[in-house]
Structure formats: structure tokens, C-alpha cells
Design an enzyme around this catalytic site. Sequence first.
Site, PDB file in Angstrom:
ATOM      1  CD  GLU A  83      17.346 -43.904  -9.795  1.00 32.11           C
ATOM      2  OE1 GLU A  83      17.450 -44.064  -8.564  1.00 32.11           O
ATOM      3  OE2 GLU A  83      16.269 -43.662 -10.359  1.00 32.11           O
TER       4      GLU A  83
ATOM      5  N   GLY B 167      13.018 -40.386  -5.731  1.00 29.32           N
ATOM      6  CA  GLY B 167      14.147 -39.794  -5.018  1.00 29.32           C
ATOM      7  C   GLY B 167      14.917 -38.775  -5.824  1.00 29.32           C
TER       8      GLY B 167
ATOM      9  CB  THR C 104      19.139 -43.363  -5.788  1.00 28.36           C
ATOM     10  OG1 THR C 104      20.455 -43.040  -6.241  1.00 28.36           O
ATOM     11  CG2 THR C 104      18.754 -42.405  -4.670  1.00 28.36           C
ATOM     12  N   GLY C 105      17.674 -45.069  -3.379  1.00 32.85           N
ATOM     13  CA  GLY C 105      16.382 -45.246  -2.736  1.00 32.85           C
ATOM     14  C   GLY C 105      16.415 -46.227  -1.588  1.00 32.85           C
ATOM     15  CB  SER C 106      13.765 -47.088   0.850  1.00 35.14           C
ATOM     16  OG  SER C 106      12.758 -47.493  -0.068  1.00 35.14           O
ATOM     17  CB  THR C 107      14.621 -51.189  -2.606  1.00 35.99           C
ATOM     18  OG1 THR C 107      13.259 -50.814  -2.411  1.00 35.99           O
ATOM     19  CG2 THR C 107      14.694 -52.703  -2.687  1.00 35.99           C
TER      20      THR C 107
ATOM     21  CE  LYS D 291       7.738 -48.993  -3.613  1.00 38.25           C
ATOM     22  NZ  LYS D 291       7.244 -47.644  -3.241  1.00 38.25           N
TER      23      LYS D 291
ATOM     24  CB  ALA E 178      10.751 -49.546  -9.857  1.00 35.97           C
ATOM     25  CG  ASP E 179       9.207 -44.345  -7.462  1.00 36.64           C
ATOM     26  OD1 ASP E 179       9.728 -44.620  -6.366  1.00 36.64           O
ATOM     27  OD2 ASP E 179       9.649 -43.456  -8.213  1.00 36.64           O
TER      28      ASP E 179
END
Length: 216
Positions: free
Chosen positions: A104, A98, A30-33, A122, A84-85
Site C-alpha cells: 500500500e 490487513g 486493501t480492506g473493508s472500505t 477512523k 486507513a485504520d
Amino acid sequence: MAIDIDDEKRAAATAAAALVEEGMVVGLGTGSTVAHLIPALAARLLSISCVATSPATEALALAHGLRVEPFSGIGQLSIAIDGADQVDPRGWLVKGGGGAHTREKIVAGATDRFIVIVSSDKPVAALHPPVPLELMTFGLDVVLRRWPEVRLRQAPATPDGGVLADYFGDVADPDNLSARLAATPGIVAHGLFPPSMTSVVLVGRNGRVESVTPAG
């Protein structure tokens, strides 16, 4: 030349999509990438099945024509791909910005090939707060009293009914912190992912993609 983080995410996602093969069962993070991964994966026109870690990922995958299956009756995933953050030099990850880190982590643990895709902002010299958490509503105040460094998020409940929060204390020893968080009743899952979970980190950087194997 200015760095385009979105282009770096797209490059890492495209490189990860190239690792997917016909007939695979693919875990989608999940997420922008991952939002760049899904169209890149769909463009390959492979016959694959996907497991999504959030309603947003499922909706995007379906919109691009990918087949999404419930995560039941599936004992093993062929590959899982997620962002990953933070990524530290050993390969520890912080995930869950997120709010999907519980699912995940389940998906990452269900495959021998967990691919992490990130942009050049990151990787970090050392992990830092916040570390995302998912908490149970039952006994919530007990957990907050035990962990004064934890703050609740102003966010809806997770799809599984959990409460999102973040830990803002010291993260210098992720091994120890991970064990302490995991051992606390009422904490469903935390956003620290150990190096042993990750096969490779693909880092988009200035028009190219670096492949980094976690040192562990």
C-alpha cells in the site's frame, strides 16, 4: 439515530470512485472500505487499468470485471485509493491492519493523488498503538531484541514473504517514530503514512461525505 459504519464506508468509497476518469491507471488498496470501492468503480463502466495491493483485492476486482495489471512496467499511477485504520488531525495515517501496508505504501508513493476513504470512527485525536510492521525473516530476533515493544502476529507470511508484527509502544511523535522504524535494518515497512503522501481524506459521516485536506 444509530451510526451505520458500513454505510459510511460505502459513501466514502462511492465518492472516491467518482474521482476516477476514463483511461486512468488506478491503485487499489486493501480492506473493508476498498471492498465497497471496487463495486462502485466497476459500476462506472470505465476503461481503466488497476494495480492491486493484495491477492484479496485482485480477486475481488477481477470478480467485478475490472482489469488488473502487474505492477511492473508502470512508472506512475493516475490515482490510488485506500482506507486507513487511524487518521490524526495533521493527516498522519496508521495503516496495515490487513497486513498489506508495504504494498500500500509503494502504491501510495507512486501517484500524486492518493485518496484515503474512511468511516467516522477512523479519525482520532492522536495516533495510538498498534502500528503494523512487516519484518524480514532473516535476522528477525535481532529486530525483536532492538524493539521490545514489537509483537509478532499470528498470521501467514505476506505475499512477499515477510513476517507481520505490530508495534505497541508510544506513538506520540509519529515523525520521530517513523524515522526510527524506517532506519532499522530488518523492518521492511511500517504502517505510519505521513501527511505529505495523502491528497485528501474522504470521511463518511451520518449520510454525507466530508473532504479533509491533510494539514501536514
